[in-house]
Design an enzyme around this catalytic site. Structure first.
Site, PDB file in Angstrom:
ATOM      1  N   GLU A  29      -5.437  -8.476   0.506  1.00  0.00           N
ATOM      2  CA  GLU A  29      -6.006  -8.134   1.822  1.00  0.00           C
ATOM      3  C   GLU A  29      -7.462  -7.722   1.661  1.00  0.00           C
ATOM      4  O   GLU A  29      -7.804  -6.964   0.750  1.00  0.00           O
ATOM      5  CB  GLU A  29      -5.294  -6.943   2.485  1.00  0.00           C
ATOM      6  CG  GLU A  29      -3.951  -7.232   3.069  1.00  0.00           C
ATOM      7  CD  GLU A  29      -3.364  -6.023   3.799  1.00  0.00           C
ATOM      8  OE1 GLU A  29      -4.125  -5.112   4.189  1.00  0.00           O
ATOM      9  OE2 GLU A  29      -2.134  -6.013   3.977  1.00  0.00           O
TER      10      GLU A  29
ATOM     11  N   GLU B 197       0.793  -1.237   0.000  1.00  0.00           N
ATOM     12  CA  GLU B 197       0.000   0.000   0.000  1.00  0.00           C
ATOM     13  C   GLU B 197       0.827   1.289   0.000  1.00  0.00           C
ATOM     14  O   GLU B 197       0.808   2.049   0.979  1.00  0.00           O
ATOM     15  CB  GLU B 197      -0.950   0.002   1.202  1.00  0.00           C
ATOM     16  CG  GLU B 197      -1.948  -1.139   1.176  1.00  0.00           C
ATOM     17  CD  GLU B 197      -3.056  -1.003   2.239  1.00  0.00           C
ATOM     18  OE1 GLU B 197      -2.905  -0.217   3.178  1.00  0.00           O
ATOM     19  OE2 GLU B 197      -4.082  -1.698   2.094  1.00  0.00           O
TER      20      GLU B 197
HETATM   21  S1  NCW Z   1      -4.632   0.979   7.900  1.00  0.00           S
HETATM   22  C1  NCW Z   1      -4.784   0.012   6.583  1.00  0.00           C
HETATM   23  N1  NCW Z   1      -4.623  -1.323   6.713  1.00  0.00           N
HETATM   24  C2  NCW Z   1      -4.783  -2.065   7.891  1.00  0.00           C
HETATM   25  C3  NCW Z   1      -3.399  -2.455   8.373  1.00  0.00           C
HETATM   26  O1  NCW Z   1      -3.444  -3.247   9.515  1.00  0.00           O
HETATM   27  C4  NCW Z   1      -2.587  -3.191   7.317  1.00  0.00           C
HETATM   28  O2  NCW Z   1      -1.244  -3.230   7.692  1.00  0.00           O
HETATM   29  C5  NCW Z   1      -2.746  -2.490   5.983  1.00  0.00           C
HETATM   30  O3  NCW Z   1      -2.155  -3.254   4.964  1.00  0.00           O
HETATM   31  C6  NCW Z   1      -5.553  -3.206   7.388  1.00  0.00           C
HETATM   32  O4  NCW Z   1      -5.022  -3.322   6.043  1.00  0.00           O
HETATM   33  C7  NCW Z   1      -4.221  -2.202   5.725  1.00  0.00           C
HETATM   34  N2  NCW Z   1      -5.146   0.494   5.432  1.00  0.00           N
HETATM   35  C8  NCW Z   1      -5.484   1.822   5.220  1.00  0.00           C
HETATM   36  C9  NCW Z   1      -6.800   1.902   4.553  1.00  0.00           C
HETATM   37  C10 NCW Z   1      -6.939   3.100   3.737  1.00  0.00           C
HETATM   38  C11 NCW Z   1      -6.740   4.392   4.440  1.00  0.00           C
HETATM   39  C12 NCW Z   1      -7.002   5.547   3.538  1.00  0.00           C
HETATM   40  C13 NCW Z   1      -5.782   6.288   3.164  1.00  0.00           C
HETATM   41  C14 NCW Z   1      -6.062   7.277   2.087  1.00  0.00           C
HETATM   42  C15 NCW Z   1      -4.906   7.628   1.315  1.00  0.00           C
END
Ligand code: NCW
Length: 447
Positions: free
Chosen positions: A358, A169
């Site tokens: 995921e 991400e």
């Molecule tokens: S915070 C997030 N996550 C969670 C985390 O535990 C994991 O490590 C990540 O790969 C669960 O899966 C992912 N993702 C963020 C979601 C989007 C936030 C919006 C950001 C806008 C740019």
């Protein structure tokens, strides 16, 4: 009642779970590991909502043997996990820490011993602090530092690991870590964000090339956070704001990887990236990935907002949407999201194969004796799988679904409260309990 079965997804469809090193391993001072930006950040007062940190986390460093067995017990085939750069190269670059490599050999060997496939993420946000001290992702030299790290990993594990993901991400760790400052390293502003974006995009492709050179028979991918973006209304302004949100949420790192460059036609403020681009860079942003990892949790409903120059948008509050259900993260449950994103990603000719690397949800799970009843999670999974199947039946080349996450874990700035696991972790005792959702997978995937 589910209306589908495992066989509807086809015999080659892969089922698995995902984790990340800092969120589960603990043992932060053991066997030569150096601090990462997440150690520094979580130990800085006020940065983590609960004041917690990953010092112990799930103690996966010592409990991996039994933890990995849960994946087998659930009848899955894939164990996706990440490598911690500061365990392998404590100086960020330079001398390799054999004890760090040894730990991951133990994890990989246990995975293989159970008949599971190891799927390895090279970077899931735990940059060595020593490199952040030299500018982190804002310093162009990081492309070389990262390549060195990828070379060390691919030489060490390439014989055993045939599925690799370069980054986890990139949008999330650049937006939250370098623009908003709510994640490590806590930097803010476009002066940090824009160079970080370009160096991350270069490293994304360069990492693929280094892997290809050292593990020619590997399947190489990378992962993207994604949210299906909808305009709140039919006006041109609303659609323009949604298009800009879509660029940040879905296109920013995907399109350069596919050789399409940055999406600055839609979002002109990205033209400011040009300041960091050198001759030859635009070609170097592309890499022919074997698969694309799609990770999604929620949609974004966006309306025009004059006060937000750049994207010109703002998300519509859940109360105004009439959202039925929110998770412990405050994320709206809307399963069609994953269907629309699969269609969207598949529409790019450069996307050959998609794996949902995921998807999952946090709910307020309670340990009751030896059981954890989590009907909301079972429903969430079933509803999302139905949408994955719908896309697959319409021809989308989606070939796997990995649930986030194997274990309840350290949810970054949220601390330990949101529980995403199929396996419950009782942190005071480190006892594990397979939740009802884990048992549901076990039955669903049984032969
Ligand atoms: S915070 C997030 N996550 C969670 C985390 O535990 C994991 O490590 C990540 O790969 C669960 O899966 C992912 N993702 C963020 C979601 C989007 C936030 C919006 C950001 C806008 C740019």
């Amino acid at each position: 009642m589910t209306t589908f079965s495992k066989s509807d997804f086809g015999p080659g469809f892969l089922w698995g779970v995902a984790t990340a090193a800092y969120q589960i391993e603990g043992a932060v001072n053991e066997d030569g590991r150096s601090p990462s930006i997440w150690d520094t950040f979580s130990h800085t007062p006020g940065k983590i909502k609960t004041g917690e940190n990953g010092d112990v986390a799930c103690d996966f460093y010592h409990r991996y043997h039994d933890d990995i067995a849960f994946i087998r017990e659930m009848n899955m085939q894939v164990h996706r996990f990440s490598l911690a750069w500061p365990r392998i190269l404590p100086g960020g670059t330079g001398p390799v820490n054999q004890k760090g490599l040894d730990f991951y050999h133990r994890v990989i060997d246990r995975t293989l011993e159970l008949g599971l496939q190891p799927w390895v993420t090279l970077y899931h946000w735990d940059l060595p602090q020593v490199l952040e001290d030299r500018g982190g992702w804002t310093n162009r030299d990081i492309v070389g530092w990262f390549s060195e790290y990828v070379e060390v990993c691919s030489k060490a594990f390439g014989d055993k690991v045939k599925h690799w993901m370069v980054l986890n991400e990139p949008t999330v760790f650049t937006v939250l870590g370098y623009l908003q400052g709510t994640h490590a390293p806590g930097r803010k502003g476009f002066g940090n964000f824009l160079p970080a974006v370009h160096h991350v995009a270069l490293a994304q492709a360069e990492g693929g090339r280094v892997l290809r050179a050292h593990v020619p028979d590997a399947q190489i991918g990378t992962t993207f956070s994604a949210s299906y973006v909808q305009p709140a209304g039919p006006t041109w302004l609303s659609r323009m704001a949604a298009a800009n949100y879509d660029v940040i949420a879905n296109r920013l790192f995907l399109e350069p990887a596919l050789g399409l460059g940055y999406p600055w036609k839609t979002t002109p403020f990205l033209l400011a990236l040009q300041r960091y681009i050198r001759p030859g860079d635009m070609e170097r942003l592309a890499f022919d990935f074997d698969f694309i990892g799609l990770q999604t949790y929620f949609r974004q409903l966006v309306r025009f907002d004059l006060l937000n120059p750049g994207t010109w948008g703002r998300e519509v509050p859940h109360a105004e949407r009439g959202s039925k259900e929110l998770t412990e993260m405050g994320w709206e449950v809307w399963p069609e999201n994953i269907y629309h994103l699969l269609k969207k990603f598949a529409a790019y000719s450069g996307v050959k194969r998609i794996i949902v690397t995921e998807n999952g949800a946090a709910f307020p799970d309670k340990l009751e004796g030896e059981q954890v009843h989590d009907p909301q999670r079972i429903q969430f999974i079933q509803d999302h799988l139905a949408q994955v199947l719908r896309a697959k039946q319409e021809g989308v080349p989606v070939e796997g679904y990995f649930y986030w996450s194997l274990l309840d874990n350290f949810e970054w700035a949220e601390g330990y409260r949101p529980r995403f696991g199929l396996v419950y972790v009782d942190y005071p005792t480190q006892k594990r309990v397979l939740k009802d959702s884990g048992k549901w997978f076990r039955e669903f995937l049984a032969n």
